[in-house]
Design a protein around this motif. Structure first.
Motif, PDB file in Angstrom:
ATOM      1  N   ILE A 278       0.813  -1.213   0.000  1.00 16.37           N
ATOM      2  CA  ILE A 278       0.000   0.000   0.000  1.00 16.37           C
ATOM      3  C   ILE A 278       0.847   1.263   0.000  1.00 16.37           C
ATOM      4  N   LYS A 279       1.859   1.324   0.864  1.00 15.03           N
ATOM      5  CA  LYS A 279       2.621   2.565   1.041  1.00 15.03           C
ATOM      6  C   LYS A 279       3.742   2.766   0.029  1.00 15.03           C
ATOM      7  N   GLU A 280       4.356   1.677  -0.460  1.00 14.69           N
ATOM      8  CA  GLU A 280       5.476   1.818  -1.386  1.00 14.69           C
ATOM      9  C   GLU A 280       5.101   1.482  -2.825  1.00 14.69           C
ATOM     10  N   TRP A 281       4.228   0.513  -3.006  1.00 14.53           N
ATOM     11  CA  TRP A 281       3.793   0.128  -4.344  1.00 14.53           C
ATOM     12  C   TRP A 281       2.547   0.897  -4.767  1.00 14.53           C
ATOM     13  N   PHE A 282       1.924   1.627  -3.857  1.00  8.41           N
ATOM     14  CA  PHE A 282       0.741   2.454  -4.113  1.00  8.41           C
ATOM     15  C   PHE A 282      -0.452   1.641  -4.609  1.00  8.41           C
ATOM     16  N   ASN A 283      -0.499   0.365  -4.282  1.00  9.89           N
ATOM     17  CA  ASN A 283      -1.601  -0.487  -4.711  1.00  9.89           C
ATOM     18  C   ASN A 283      -2.872  -0.068  -3.991  1.00  9.89           C
ATOM     19  N   ARG A 284      -3.951   0.113  -4.724  1.00 12.45           N
ATOM     20  CA  ARG A 284      -5.217   0.543  -4.139  1.00 12.45           C
ATOM     21  C   ARG A 284      -6.359  -0.421  -4.425  1.00 12.45           C
ATOM     22  N   HIS A 285      -6.119  -1.427  -5.247  1.00 12.55           N
ATOM     23  CA  HIS A 285      -7.151  -2.402  -5.579  1.00 12.55           C
ATOM     24  C   HIS A 285      -6.743  -3.734  -4.959  1.00 12.55           C
ATOM     25  N   LEU A 286      -7.471  -4.132  -3.929  1.00 16.49           N
ATOM     26  CA  LEU A 286      -7.102  -5.314  -3.172  1.00 16.49           C
ATOM     27  C   LEU A 286      -8.271  -6.282  -3.086  1.00 16.49           C
ATOM     28  N   ILE A 287      -7.956  -7.563  -3.209  1.00 17.56           N
ATOM     29  CA  ILE A 287      -8.955  -8.611  -3.058  1.00 17.56           C
ATOM     30  C   ILE A 287      -8.853  -9.110  -1.626  1.00 17.56           C
ATOM     31  N   LEU A 288      -9.935  -9.053  -0.903  1.00 15.25           N
ATOM     32  CA  LEU A 288      -9.969  -9.546   0.466  1.00 15.25           C
ATOM     33  C   LEU A 288     -10.746 -10.853   0.484  1.00 15.25           C
ATOM     34  N   ARG A 289     -10.050 -11.940   0.745  1.00 12.22           N
ATOM     35  CA  ARG A 289     -10.694 -13.248   0.745  1.00 12.22           C
ATOM     36  C   ARG A 289     -11.097 -13.697   2.151  1.00 12.22           C
ATOM     37  N   ALA A 290     -10.599 -13.015   3.156  1.00 14.79           N
ATOM     38  CA  ALA A 290     -10.950 -13.347   4.536  1.00 14.79           C
ATOM     39  C   ALA A 290     -12.344 -12.817   4.845  1.00 14.79           C
ATOM     40  N   ASN A 291     -12.881 -13.253   5.945  1.00 12.49           N
ATOM     41  CA  ASN A 291     -14.184 -12.777   6.397  1.00 12.49           C
ATOM     42  C   ASN A 291     -13.980 -12.157   7.781  1.00 12.49           C
ATOM     43  N   PRO A 292     -13.338 -10.964   7.813  1.00 10.62           N
ATOM     44  CA  PRO A 292     -12.966 -10.401   9.106  1.00 10.62           C
ATOM     45  C   PRO A 292     -14.148  -9.760   9.828  1.00 10.62           C
ATOM     46  N   ARG A 293     -13.942  -9.559  11.122  1.00  9.29           N
ATOM     47  CA  ARG A 293     -14.908  -8.798  11.895  1.00  9.29           C
ATOM     48  C   ARG A 293     -14.861  -7.360  11.379  1.00  9.29           C
ATOM     49  N   PRO A 294     -15.946  -6.616  11.441  1.00  5.98           N
ATOM     50  CA  PRO A 294     -15.954  -5.221  10.964  1.00  5.98           C
ATOM     51  C   PRO A 294     -14.871  -4.360  11.600  1.00  5.98           C
ATOM     52  N   GLU A 295     -14.599  -4.559  12.889  1.00  8.62           N
ATOM     53  CA  GLU A 295     -13.573  -3.774  13.579  1.00  8.62           C
ATOM     54  C   GLU A 295     -12.192  -4.033  12.979  1.00  8.62           C
ATOM     55  N   ASP A 296     -11.893  -5.301  12.659  1.00  7.24           N
ATOM     56  CA  ASP A 296     -10.595  -5.630  12.056  1.00  7.24           C
ATOM     57  C   ASP A 296     -10.495  -5.055  10.657  1.00  7.24           C
ATOM     58  N   LEU A 297     -11.574  -5.115   9.905  1.00  3.26           N
ATOM     59  CA  LEU A 297     -11.571  -4.576   8.555  1.00  3.26           C
ATOM     60  C   LEU A 297     -11.323  -3.066   8.565  1.00  3.26           C
ATOM     61  N   ALA A 298     -11.945  -2.369   9.487  1.00  7.18           N
ATOM     62  CA  ALA A 298     -11.745  -0.925   9.587  1.00  7.18           C
ATOM     63  C   ALA A 298     -10.302  -0.599   9.941  1.00  7.18           C
TER      64      ALA A 298
END
Length: 149
Positions: free
Chosen positions: A128-148
């Motif tokens: 995110i910070k060095e490669w500036f990637n902004r399109h990410l696939i999230l395959r996990a099913n995290p709790r809303p707090e973790d996702l935030a």
């Protein structure tokens, strides 16, 4: 324990306008309104001015992005959450996970061979910070707090 992003969100309500939320970006106050300093100029530019049409803001933003930042918009990568191991085909299964400061993301590098050839992914923070990637696939099913966070 690191401070979570959700604990650092600052919100500003514009009278008759949108709410502005930021964690690390500076804000600009002008004529009783608040703008996020997206381009880092410290000025209310076309990039930062939420009153302008999206097309105009996007055209202005493209002009200030580096070539590396523009190229990053073409790529989609897995978002590896170390707290949820194995949710991605590229994720290690409970081993070699290097947690970021929040204890949620996987910051370990991955080198892998697939039917498409050799693949390399940096840790999530570098992605995110060095490669500036902004399109990410999230395959996990995290709790809303973790996702935030």
């Amino acid at each position: 324990m690191a401070v979570k992003t959700s604990d650092n969100i600052k919100r500003y309500q514009n009278p008759g306008g949108p709410e502005i939320g930021t964690v690390s970006r500076r804000i600009i106050e002008r004529d009783g309104l608040v703008f996020k300093d997206i381009d880092g100029s410290g000025q209310v530019t076309a990039v930062n001015d939420w009153r302008l049409p999206p097309e105009e803001r996007a055209a202005a933003y493209v002009k200030v992005l580096s070539v590396k930042e523009k190229i990053a918009q073409l790529f989609i990568s897995d978002w590896r959450m170390g707290k949820y191991p194995g949710a991605s085909p590229m994720s290690p299964k409970n081993e070699h996970i290097i947690f970021d400061e929040s204890g949620i993301l996987d910051d370990g590098e991955i080198r892998n061979k697939t039917i498409f050839g050799e693949q390399y992914l940096p840790g999530t923070t570098a992605l995110i910070k060095e490669w500036f990637n902004r399109h990410l696939i999230l395959r996990a099913n995290p709790r809303p707090e973790d996702l935030a966070d």
